[in-house]
Scaffold this motif. Sequence first.
Motif, short mmCIF file in Angstrom:
data_model
loop_
_atom_site.label_atom_id
_atom_site.label_comp_id
_atom_site.label_asym_id
_atom_site.label_seq_id
_atom_site.Cartn_x
_atom_site.Cartn_y
_atom_site.Cartn_z
N ALA A 33 -57.60 -17.16 25.26
CA ALA A 33 -56.61 -16.41 24.49
C ALA A 33 -57.25 -15.63 23.36
O ALA A 33 -56.85 -14.51 23.03
CB ALA A 33 -55.55 -17.37 23.94
N ARG A 34 -58.30 -16.21 22.75
CA ARG A 34 -58.98 -15.52 21.66
C ARG A 34 -59.67 -14.25 22.16
O ARG A 34 -59.75 -13.25 21.45
CB ARG A 34 -60.01 -16.45 21.02
CG ARG A 34 -59.38 -17.58 20.21
CD ARG A 34 -60.43 -18.55 19.71
NE ARG A 34 -59.84 -19.60 18.87
CZ ARG A 34 -60.49 -20.66 18.44
NH1 ARG A 34 -61.78 -20.81 18.76
NH2 ARG A 34 -59.90 -21.56 17.70
N ASP A 45 -47.21 -23.88 31.77
CA ASP A 45 -47.41 -24.47 30.45
C ASP A 45 -46.60 -25.76 30.39
O ASP A 45 -45.38 -25.75 30.57
CB ASP A 45 -46.96 -23.51 29.35
CG ASP A 45 -47.21 -24.07 27.96
OD1 ASP A 45 -48.39 -24.19 27.59
OD2 ASP A 45 -46.23 -24.40 27.27
N PRO A 50 -57.62 -27.79 27.83
CA PRO A 50 -56.88 -26.85 26.97
C PRO A 50 -57.78 -25.96 26.12
O PRO A 50 -57.39 -24.84 25.77
CB PRO A 50 -56.02 -27.77 26.09
CG PRO A 50 -55.84 -29.01 26.91
CD PRO A 50 -57.13 -29.17 27.67
N ALA A 51 -58.97 -26.44 25.78
CA ALA A 51 -59.89 -25.63 24.97
C ALA A 51 -60.29 -24.36 25.71
O ALA A 51 -60.54 -23.32 25.09
CB ALA A 51 -61.13 -26.44 24.60
N ARG A 87 -57.45 -21.94 25.23
CA ARG A 87 -57.43 -21.50 23.83
C ARG A 87 -58.48 -20.42 23.59
O ARG A 87 -58.20 -19.38 22.98
CB ARG A 87 -57.68 -22.70 22.92
CG ARG A 87 -57.72 -22.38 21.43
CD ARG A 87 -58.42 -23.48 20.68
NE ARG A 87 -59.83 -23.60 21.07
CZ ARG A 87 -60.55 -24.69 20.91
NH1 ARG A 87 -60.02 -25.79 20.40
NH2 ARG A 87 -61.82 -24.70 21.28
N ASP A 88 -59.70 -20.68 24.07
CA ASP A 88 -60.77 -19.70 23.86
C ASP A 88 -60.53 -18.43 24.68
O ASP A 88 -60.89 -17.34 24.25
CB ASP A 88 -62.12 -20.32 24.22
CG ASP A 88 -62.53 -21.41 23.24
OD1 ASP A 88 -61.97 -21.45 22.14
OD2 ASP A 88 -63.41 -22.22 23.60
N GLU A 102 -52.73 -26.88 31.99
CA GLU A 102 -53.61 -27.57 31.06
C GLU A 102 -53.46 -29.07 31.21
O GLU A 102 -52.40 -29.57 31.60
CB GLU A 102 -53.28 -27.17 29.61
CG GLU A 102 -53.55 -25.73 29.27
CD GLU A 102 -53.13 -25.40 27.85
OE1 GLU A 102 -53.90 -24.71 27.16
OE2 GLU A 102 -52.04 -25.82 27.43
N LYS A 124 -48.13 -17.39 20.01
CA LYS A 124 -48.29 -18.60 20.81
C LYS A 124 -46.92 -19.20 21.09
O LYS A 124 -46.30 -19.81 20.22
CB LYS A 124 -49.18 -19.62 20.11
CG LYS A 124 -49.35 -20.91 20.92
CD LYS A 124 -50.38 -21.82 20.32
CE LYS A 124 -50.42 -23.15 21.08
NZ LYS A 124 -50.65 -22.96 22.54
N ASP A 168 -48.18 -18.72 26.73
CA ASP A 168 -49.21 -19.64 27.24
C ASP A 168 -49.19 -19.70 28.76
O ASP A 168 -50.25 -19.76 29.40
CB ASP A 168 -49.00 -21.03 26.66
CG ASP A 168 -49.39 -21.11 25.19
OD1 ASP A 168 -50.04 -20.17 24.70
OD2 ASP A 168 -49.05 -22.11 24.53
#
Length: 280
Positions: A86-87, A9, A79-80, A83-84, A54, A94, A99
């Motif tokens: 992680a969802r 990260d 990074p998207a 992020r997705d 990222e 966070k 991360d």
Amino acid sequence: MSDSIVGIDVSKETLDANCARGWRKIFANSPDGWKLVLSWLKAMGSKQAHVCMEATGRHSLGAALALYDAGHVVSVVNPAQIRDFARTKLGRNKTDKVDAALIRDYAALFNPAPWTPPSPAMRRLCELHTVRAGIIGSRTEWKNRLGSGLGDSTATGLAAMTIKHFTHQLETIDRAIGETIDQDAALRGRRDLLLSVIGVGETLAASLLAEMPEPGALRRSGEMVAYAGLNPSHHRSGTSIDRPTRISKIGGSAFGRRCPQCVSIPPSRPSSRDSKPRAA
């Protein structure tokens, strides 16, 4: 083949590294910190790690270059995507530690494409192009301010001088961009090829060179359209949801929120059919 998977990260000041073996450590995001990361990997017995991070612009470039030069496999992802990812895990926290572990898990599951660093000339071109965009934005701001109805003579004079200053800076940066392209055979050849297209001039050619990935990364016109965020986006589900087809706009301010010097571009994969907009 890589012998370990590491997620990093990246922030402006630190690198939070996490290895699948349970090793975790924080390093300074500086040349000395990059050397410590290499020593840390060596201490784990890793000769060629797959390191995933990222894309964070200049903050991630130095560490990625140091790892690549040391012989490790480096992936720099949008990074998207993290992020997705992680969802999908229903994460509730966070932090840099969380991360780094997510990035490591993402690399282990998806095996992102290796990143290849750009040439020094390409890096210089990208930096100059970024500065040029900032100068144009600032000049436009002052032109709008001057045209907003300033009544004081001192204020209008200073605004006009500021616009003149930015115009001079723009001429300087354009000369530097042209020299950078002329002095590199690969960039010069690609620029000349772009100039052969009707309607493409020096400025647009330089912008395309700075914003688009290296030749071969995008092999079809549809991939270039998607990279620019101009591809159609469909939203249909069952019989109740049938929204109009729109442009996806998943690309960012210029051609993408991804700088081609900072992001791993996945290899092209054949498509069984091309997406077509729904007829009105």
